[in-house]
Design an enzyme around this catalytic site. Sequence first.
Site, mmCIF file in Angstrom:
data_model
loop_
_atom_site.group_PDB
_atom_site.id
_atom_site.type_symbol
_atom_site.label_atom_id
_atom_site.label_comp_id
_atom_site.label_asym_id
_atom_site.label_seq_id
_atom_site.Cartn_x
_atom_site.Cartn_y
_atom_site.Cartn_z
ATOM 1 N N LYS A 209 0.838 -1.199 0.000
ATOM 2 C CA LYS A 209 0.000 0.000 0.000
ATOM 3 C C LYS A 209 0.881 1.262 0.000
ATOM 4 O O LYS A 209 2.091 1.169 0.261
ATOM 5 C CB LYS A 209 -0.915 -0.003 1.234
ATOM 6 C CG LYS A 209 -0.172 0.021 2.562
ATOM 7 C CD LYS A 209 -1.103 -0.321 3.727
ATOM 8 C CE LYS A 209 -0.364 -0.282 5.051
ATOM 9 N NZ LYS A 209 -1.173 -0.827 6.155
ATOM 10 N N ARG B 102 -10.347 -0.044 15.063
ATOM 11 C CA ARG B 102 -10.215 0.819 13.894
ATOM 12 C C ARG B 102 -11.255 0.391 12.872
ATOM 13 O O ARG B 102 -12.236 1.085 12.675
ATOM 14 C CB ARG B 102 -8.785 0.684 13.355
ATOM 15 C CG ARG B 102 -8.421 1.666 12.305
ATOM 16 C CD ARG B 102 -6.938 1.623 11.983
ATOM 17 N NE ARG B 102 -6.523 0.428 11.267
ATOM 18 C CZ ARG B 102 -5.317 0.252 10.751
ATOM 19 N NH1 ARG B 102 -4.391 1.193 10.887
ATOM 20 N NH2 ARG B 102 -5.002 -0.851 10.110
ATOM 21 N N TYR C 54 12.372 31.534 4.720
ATOM 22 C CA TYR C 54 11.077 32.172 4.931
ATOM 23 C C TYR C 54 10.869 32.543 6.391
ATOM 24 O O TYR C 54 11.248 31.796 7.291
ATOM 25 C CB TYR C 54 9.954 31.246 4.476
ATOM 26 C CG TYR C 54 9.811 31.153 2.967
ATOM 27 C CD1 TYR C 54 9.757 32.300 2.172
ATOM 28 C CD2 TYR C 54 9.731 29.919 2.345
ATOM 29 C CE1 TYR C 54 9.613 32.210 0.799
ATOM 30 C CE2 TYR C 54 9.579 29.808 0.965
ATOM 31 C CZ TYR C 54 9.512 30.964 0.198
ATOM 32 O OH TYR C 54 9.378 30.879 -1.147
ATOM 33 N N MET D 280 8.948 24.754 0.061
ATOM 34 C CA MET D 280 8.262 23.780 -0.786
ATOM 35 C C MET D 280 9.264 22.928 -1.565
ATOM 36 O O MET D 280 9.111 21.719 -1.689
ATOM 37 C CB MET D 280 7.325 24.498 -1.764
ATOM 38 C CG MET D 280 6.416 23.540 -2.522
ATOM 39 S SD MET D 280 5.388 24.370 -3.743
ATOM 40 C CE MET D 280 4.356 25.388 -2.707
HETATM 41 C C1 LIG Z 1 -0.321 -1.741 6.907
HETATM 42 C C2 LIG Z 1 -0.855 -3.045 7.391
HETATM 43 C C3 LIG Z 1 -0.007 -4.168 7.550
HETATM 44 C C4 LIG Z 1 1.498 -4.079 7.431
HETATM 45 O O1 LIG Z 1 2.047 -3.661 8.659
HETATM 46 P P1 LIG Z 1 3.636 -3.533 8.867
HETATM 47 O O2 LIG Z 1 3.779 -3.102 10.270
HETATM 48 O O3 LIG Z 1 4.105 -2.519 7.893
HETATM 49 O O4 LIG Z 1 4.208 -4.879 8.582
HETATM 50 C C5 LIG Z 1 -0.594 -5.379 7.859
HETATM 51 N N1 LIG Z 1 -1.932 -5.488 8.034
HETATM 52 C C6 LIG Z 1 -2.764 -4.420 7.931
HETATM 53 C C7 LIG Z 1 -4.225 -4.607 8.156
HETATM 54 C C8 LIG Z 1 -2.260 -3.167 7.615
HETATM 55 O O5 LIG Z 1 -3.084 -2.110 7.542
#
Ligand SMILES: *Cc1c(COP(=O)(O)O)cnc(C)c1O
Length: 370
Positions: free
Chosen positions: A38, A136, A264, A313
Amino acid sequence: MSSIKETVLEINLAHLTHNFNYLKSKVAAHVKMLAVVKASGYGSDAATIATHLEEIGADYFAVAYASEGIILREAGVKAPILVLHPQPVNFPKLIEHQLEPSLYSSRTLGEFIKIATLLDEKEYPVHIKFNTGLNRIGFWENDVDHIMDQLKVTNAVKVVSLLSHLAASEDHNEREFTLSQINSFKKTANEISDKLGYTPILHQSNTSGILNYPEAHFDMVRTGIGLYGYGNEVKFDKKLRPVASLKSVISQIHKLEPGETLGYNRAFKATDFTKTATIPIGHADGISRQYGNKKGFVTINNQRAYILGNVCMDMIMVDVTNINCKEGDEVVIFDADSNAAQVAEYSGTISYELLTAISPRVKRVIIDEN
Ligand SMILES: *Cc1c(COP(=O)(O)O)cnc(C)c1O
């Protein structure tokens, strides 16, 4: 002479292979390896990472959203792809690209069954996510009967896995809580498997779950950060190799007299003679303003150069008063030596945030030494 001429993110595939093999060696032979790619493969390049991992034996992939899964399909990834947090609006697209949803509530399960039925799907693979304490997303333990009521009346979907997610697998002080999450998942998984009449693939561990909780490996593990070279603990970091290195160059050197200011809002005021180097990377590249005003640093000729004043930036200015360097010299933001975990910790964040923030403007360079 530096071979780096501009800001680049180098992606080292030999390191990725090493990390995959290391993590695989930590689980039993029957345990499947799901690679989490991801957020553009934790800020690198999801298509490159997934293609490479598929070649070396990853069984499954996971992304957060349908759009990320589509990128993998378009890159030719054939392995199953789990979408961890799909939104119902994207269910038709998800099915079109043979992506598999993690369904986490009666609402999402119901919507998915509705769309799969409309599209005339039979036994479309779906995953059921249980909340065991992260609070969550996920069904609750006592939702099993509701889930079964929804599943009993359709053959449009088939549950191929049951999953849950650990809240604190990297934190040894939370061992008791983690063990309670593992027990809760086992109990719920047994209950629903009994009712389904078969046991789907069970999975609960992220990287730290793999490294710290062998009792939570079940049939598959989901590794993200570990693949990219970080183990959330120095002892594991030593076994892994950072895949991404963020490098840049010195564009210009400036010399400030006492009383002069920099950047800045004139946020840095020189009290002594100060030599600064301007680097072509800024908050639009993922170096956020939180790293400004000496809360972050880069490495030049093996020495730390702290960021002075506000992050712009497109640029940062760093203190090189005591560093022997010149325009055109290489600058390391993070690499295998000054790694993203150390740099992030210094600035009060974590490797995950620093890595995933690197924006598309930064050129990706694939290093494939094999
Ligand atoms: C992001 C995620 C992982 C991976 O976790 P890591 O700590 O990066 O290995 C695994 N399961 C779920 C549901 C996640 O959201």
